[in-house]
Design a protein around this motif. Sequence first.
Motif, PDB file in Angstrom:
ATOM      1  N   ILE A 101       0.879  -1.179   0.000  1.00 49.76           N
ATOM      2  CA  ILE A 101       0.000   0.000   0.000  1.00 49.76           C
ATOM      3  C   ILE A 101       0.918   1.233   0.000  1.00 49.76           C
ATOM      4  O   ILE A 101       1.863   1.314   0.789  1.00 49.76           O
ATOM      5  CB  ILE A 101      -0.909  -0.009   1.257  1.00 49.76           C
ATOM      6  N   GLY A 102       0.657   2.153  -0.909  1.00 52.09           N
ATOM      7  CA  GLY A 102       1.517   3.332  -1.046  1.00 52.09           C
ATOM      8  C   GLY A 102       2.554   3.186  -2.142  1.00 52.09           C
ATOM      9  O   GLY A 102       3.232   4.144  -2.483  1.00 52.09           O
ATOM     10  N   SER A 103       2.700   1.978  -2.719  1.00 47.28           N
ATOM     11  CA  SER A 103       3.665   1.788  -3.803  1.00 47.28           C
ATOM     12  C   SER A 103       3.019   2.049  -5.163  1.00 47.28           C
ATOM     13  O   SER A 103       3.683   1.983  -6.190  1.00 47.28           O
ATOM     14  CB  SER A 103       4.256   0.376  -3.778  1.00 47.28           C
ATOM     15  N   PHE A 104       1.722   2.330  -5.158  1.00 47.02           N
ATOM     16  CA  PHE A 104       0.988   2.653  -6.390  1.00 47.02           C
ATOM     17  C   PHE A 104      -0.175   3.558  -5.970  1.00 47.02           C
ATOM     18  O   PHE A 104      -0.413   3.762  -4.775  1.00 47.02           O
ATOM     19  CB  PHE A 104       0.479   1.375  -7.081  1.00 47.02           C
ATOM     20  N   GLY A 105      -0.876   4.082  -6.968  1.00 44.44           N
ATOM     21  CA  GLY A 105      -2.057   4.889  -6.643  1.00 44.44           C
ATOM     22  C   GLY A 105      -1.761   6.377  -6.611  1.00 44.44           C
ATOM     23  O   GLY A 105      -0.631   6.801  -6.853  1.00 44.44           O
ATOM     24  N   ASP A 106      -2.794   7.153  -6.281  1.00 42.78           N
ATOM     25  CA  ASP A 106      -2.697   8.609  -6.405  1.00 42.78           C
ATOM     26  C   ASP A 106      -1.967   9.216  -5.209  1.00 42.78           C
ATOM     27  O   ASP A 106      -0.753   9.293  -5.206  1.00 42.78           O
ATOM     28  CB  ASP A 106      -4.103   9.207  -6.575  1.00 42.78           C
ATOM     29  N   LEU A 107      -2.709   9.621  -4.180  1.00 37.17           N
ATOM     30  CA  LEU A 107      -2.111  10.250  -3.008  1.00 37.17           C
ATOM     31  C   LEU A 107      -2.422   9.354  -1.808  1.00 37.17           C
ATOM     32  O   LEU A 107      -3.591   9.182  -1.444  1.00 37.17           O
ATOM     33  CB  LEU A 107      -2.692  11.651  -2.816  1.00 37.17           C
ATOM     34  N   VAL A 108      -1.397   8.742  -1.247  1.00 35.59           N
ATOM     35  CA  VAL A 108      -1.587   7.748  -0.186  1.00 35.59           C
ATOM     36  C   VAL A 108      -0.983   8.304   1.102  1.00 35.59           C
ATOM     37  O   VAL A 108       0.216   8.588   1.158  1.00 35.59           O
ATOM     38  CB  VAL A 108      -0.927   6.405  -0.562  1.00 35.59           C
ATOM     39  N   CYS A 109      -1.842   8.461   2.119  1.00 31.41           N
ATOM     40  CA  CYS A 109      -1.416   9.141   3.349  1.00 31.41           C
ATOM     41  C   CYS A 109      -1.264   8.155   4.502  1.00 31.41           C
ATOM     42  O   CYS A 109      -2.206   7.441   4.851  1.00 31.41           O
ATOM     43  CB  CYS A 109      -2.429  10.214   3.722  1.00 31.41           C
ATOM     44  N   PHE A 110      -0.077   8.158   5.100  1.00 34.83           N
ATOM     45  CA  PHE A 110       0.217   7.297   6.250  1.00 34.83           C
ATOM     46  C   PHE A 110       0.245   8.129   7.529  1.00 34.83           C
ATOM     47  O   PHE A 110       0.570   9.314   7.495  1.00 34.83           O
ATOM     48  CB  PHE A 110       1.590   6.637   6.090  1.00 34.83           C
ATOM     49  N   SER A 111      -0.046   7.480   8.650  1.00 33.14           N
ATOM     50  CA  SER A 111       0.131   8.120   9.959  1.00 33.14           C
ATOM     51  C   SER A 111       1.225   7.397  10.737  1.00 33.14           C
ATOM     52  O   SER A 111       1.297   6.162  10.727  1.00 33.14           O
ATOM     53  CB  SER A 111      -1.159   8.064  10.784  1.00 33.14           C
ATOM     54  N   PHE A 112       2.046   8.197  11.403  1.00 35.17           N
ATOM     55  CA  PHE A 112       3.071   7.637  12.302  1.00 35.17           C
ATOM     56  C   PHE A 112       2.812   8.099  13.733  1.00 35.17           C
ATOM     57  O   PHE A 112       3.742   8.319  14.513  1.00 35.17           O
ATOM     58  CB  PHE A 112       4.482   8.040  11.828  1.00 35.17           C
ATOM     59  N   HIS A 113       1.520   8.283  14.039  1.00 32.84           N
ATOM     60  CA  HIS A 113       1.112   8.563  15.421  1.00 32.84           C
ATOM     61  C   HIS A 113       1.571   7.410  16.320  1.00 32.84           C
ATOM     62  O   HIS A 113       1.765   6.280  15.848  1.00 32.84           O
ATOM     63  CB  HIS A 113      -0.423   8.710  15.439  1.00 32.84           C
ATOM     64  N   ALA A 114       1.720   7.686  17.595  1.00 31.11           N
ATOM     65  CA  ALA A 114       2.277   6.699  18.527  1.00 31.11           C
ATOM     66  C   ALA A 114       1.525   5.377  18.542  1.00 31.11           C
ATOM     67  O   ALA A 114       2.102   4.334  18.859  1.00 31.11           O
ATOM     68  CB  ALA A 114       2.320   7.299  19.932  1.00 31.11           C
TER      69      ALA A 114
END
Length: 379
Positions: free
Chosen positions: A170-183
């Motif tokens: 997930i995130g290696s393809f597609g338009d705008l892919v948003c991840f969270s690094f919250h605790a």
Amino acid sequence: MADPFLPFTRPTFDEATLEGVIDTLRSGWVTSGPRVIELEGALERYLGGGRRVLLFGHATGALEEALRVLEVGPGDEVIVPAMTFAASANVVLRVGATPVFVDVDLTTRNLTLDAVEAARTDRTRAVMPVHFAGLPVDLDPLYSWARGCGICLVEDAAHAIGARYRGRAIGSFGDLVCFSFHANKNMTTIEGGAISLPLDRPEWIARLERLRFHGLRKNTDGSYDIEEAAGKHNLSDVAARVGLGQLTHLDAFNQLRRSLAERYFERLESNPWDLGLPARGDSGHAWHMFTLRIPFESLGFDRTEFQSRMRAHGIGVGMHYPALPPLTLYRKRCRWQPGQFPNAERIGRETVTLPLFPAMGVSDVDRVVDAIGQALGSP
Ligand SMILES: *Cc1c(COP(=O)(O)O)cnc(C)c1O
């Protein structure tokens, strides 16, 4: 001696990361700098190349600016699942657009293409699939439908770093892919987030860099110009150093999460209380959370009571999430009617989040399941 309290989640940091943080603090450069560039590169390599990764101060800011890059604004609609964290819908309102909720599947908790198609109008400008608990949304049909109507996807992948869909990260393809690094997420920078986007969208990349930092554009002579009143979303080097340490463990962390989830399935699959287990997915599931539906209405006590019974056994139980449409902000704007989103509303009433984090062992899962048995009593 009683077992120590088991929270529903807890981050794990190794010694090398703690020392790296101290080194970064001692280096004299603590805000955005070399460690941010290093973590962006490491995430690009982790995702497999062909992508640009931009770090943000949090996923909420990343999602909001991703909508701005697509020029989503007043008069536009964005399709959002009714079962997600409030940030997914709030950012739509913050750019002046309208979230249009769709119901989710009862077991995957993900939106479906059928629901998205039914909700589409001529104002639909974007769709925001949420990979709930780390289980990837069925993206291939969704993207091919979206391409056909000229609609972009902003993936809320807050739960899904390390998840794979049909073998692809997930995130290696597609338009705008948003991840969270919250605790609480599968890897953390304490607070933090990132957007992954295609390299062949240089105009999106340049705009996001400006939106991330005051709307500032650097000139070749070292001076700068300001082009729009943007916000400020940059991540610090101290946070990025935490993330570099986390990323080296991410796949192992997710593997541990998966084996703990397997144990929950083994112990809970046949149970006398009619518990609703989550979808199992395949090895691409990132297992950010293990959520269970408990039919409180037929049991005769509520979730708050269940949580306090579990706490008496030394176990923390989370709640992810209330359905969004009934909440005050959205109820009025979206003219919500009870029963409009039957699955999301039911999940919102019945869901509990069981402890699941990499430092747990199988015996902790057994302890949780034993406590559930005592808290629910004989059916
Ligand atoms: C955590 C979360 C966010 C927000 O992430 P932050 O990094 O805390 O801003 C957005 N969407 C979902 C589904 C989340 O779980």
